[in-house]
Design an enzyme around this catalytic site. Structure first.
Site, short mmCIF file in Angstrom:
data_model
loop_
_atom_site.label_atom_id
_atom_site.label_comp_id
_atom_site.label_asym_id
_atom_site.label_seq_id
_atom_site.Cartn_x
_atom_site.Cartn_y
_atom_site.Cartn_z
N SER A 37 -13.39 12.15 2.77
CA SER A 37 -12.07 12.75 2.87
C SER A 37 -12.10 14.09 3.59
O SER A 37 -13.02 14.88 3.39
CB SER A 37 -11.48 12.97 1.47
OG SER A 37 -11.24 11.75 0.82
N ILE A 182 -0.52 4.40 2.74
CA ILE A 182 -0.27 3.11 3.38
C ILE A 182 -1.34 2.80 4.44
O ILE A 182 -1.80 1.66 4.58
CB ILE A 182 1.14 3.08 3.99
CG1 ILE A 182 2.19 3.08 2.86
CG2 ILE A 182 1.33 1.88 4.91
CD1 ILE A 182 3.62 3.25 3.32
N ALA A 183 -1.75 3.83 5.17
CA ALA A 183 -2.77 3.64 6.21
C ALA A 183 -4.13 3.32 5.62
O ALA A 183 -4.92 2.58 6.23
CB ALA A 183 -2.85 4.89 7.08
N TYR A 204 -16.47 5.67 -3.09
CA TYR A 204 -15.85 6.99 -3.17
C TYR A 204 -16.27 7.60 -4.49
O TYR A 204 -16.80 6.91 -5.37
CB TYR A 204 -14.33 6.86 -3.07
CG TYR A 204 -13.61 8.15 -2.72
CD1 TYR A 204 -13.77 8.74 -1.47
CD2 TYR A 204 -12.77 8.76 -3.64
CE1 TYR A 204 -13.12 9.92 -1.15
CE2 TYR A 204 -12.11 9.94 -3.33
CZ TYR A 204 -12.29 10.52 -2.08
OH TYR A 204 -11.64 11.68 -1.77
N LEU A 210 -4.11 3.87 -8.36
CA LEU A 210 -3.45 2.81 -7.60
C LEU A 210 -4.38 1.63 -7.40
O LEU A 210 -3.98 0.47 -7.54
CB LEU A 210 -2.97 3.36 -6.25
CG LEU A 210 -2.28 2.38 -5.32
CD1 LEU A 210 -1.03 1.78 -5.98
CD2 LEU A 210 -1.90 3.07 -4.01
#
Length: 249
Positions: A37, A182-183, A204, A210
């Protein structure tokens, strides 16, 4: 969730799989997609070096996933002008890429296997998966709300990281920031289709609320059987069991 300890000569890493299917994919160790990230202090050069060293030792093949241009949306949601937000993202992603390339070269990985979301913008598999996510976002209220909730947490997390006082997160801010979610989702549900690999685990360092909901089949969007999610942490830290409530960018 299943928890394992993987030991190397240099570093211990703890892993936790999201589902039993993820655990089966982990056992075969064919491919891992390491998520990095931007604007996250965890991803220093040293940490990326250790993480990729571990991944190369443990898996037959390693790819790295970096943020795409949509990361600028989060900065814009917090008031950064569009052009400046894009420049900041390009600079940060370039830094992440440089560290990842160096680590892959040092440990026998392939520096060509570093990707951003944006690299696949015109790829048929990615576009189809993104359309699937977008359709669910507009058609399923509970999925839409879950995505917006993740964006809300990301906005607040980024604000905390920059010591910005956000009194209220508006609907416009959420709609802008949710583009990043969304990407990213196609890589959570079907990265093998995008990367052309047999199966993979997206790795990760944190749980993802989600993602947990998707794995429980709460939405029309489904994780494919050859896709898994893996939480990875160094042995001296704890893989947090709570659902992820911090920024991913």
């Amino acid at each position: 969730m299943t928890e394992l300890i993987m030991e190397s000569k240099h570093q211990l890493f703890k892993t936790e799989t999201l589902t039993q299917n993820c655990n089966e994919i982990l056992k075969r160790r064919r491919h891992v997609l390491v998520g990095i990230s931007p604007f996250n202090s965890r991803f220093s050069e040293d940490y990326i070096h250790r993480l990729i060293a571990w991944a190369v030792r443990e898996f037959q093949s390693v790819s790295v996933l970096l943020a795409g241009k949509e990361a600028a949306n989060l900065l814009e949601a917090l008031g950064t002008p569009h052009g400046k937000a894009e420049r900041k993202v390009r600079k940060e992603v370039s830094r992440n890429r440089r560290f990842a390339e160096k680590a892959l070269e040092a440990h026998g990985g392939n520096p060509e296997d570093i990707h951003t979301f944006s690299d696949f913008a015109n790829q048929t598999a990615y576009r189809n998966l993104r359309m699937e996510v977008e359709a669910a976002f507009f058609d399923q209220t509970h999925f839409r709300n879950a995505c917006l909730e993740m964006s809300h947490a990301a906005i607040l997390g980024r604000a905390r990281g920059t010591r910005m006082d956000v009194v209220e997160v508006s609907a416009d801010m959420l709609e802008l920031a949710v583009e990043y979610v969304i990407a990213e989702l196609p890589f959570f549900i079907a990265a093998p289709d995008i990367l052309g690999v047999e199966e993979t685990l997206l790795a990760y360092h944190r749980p993802w609320k989600l993602g947990e909901q998707i794995s429980r089949n709460e939405f029309a969007v489904k994780m494919r059987p050859n896709q898994g999610y893996l939480m990875v942490s160094e042995a001296d830290e704890r893989v947090e069991s709570k659902s992820m409530q911090e920024e991913r960018v």
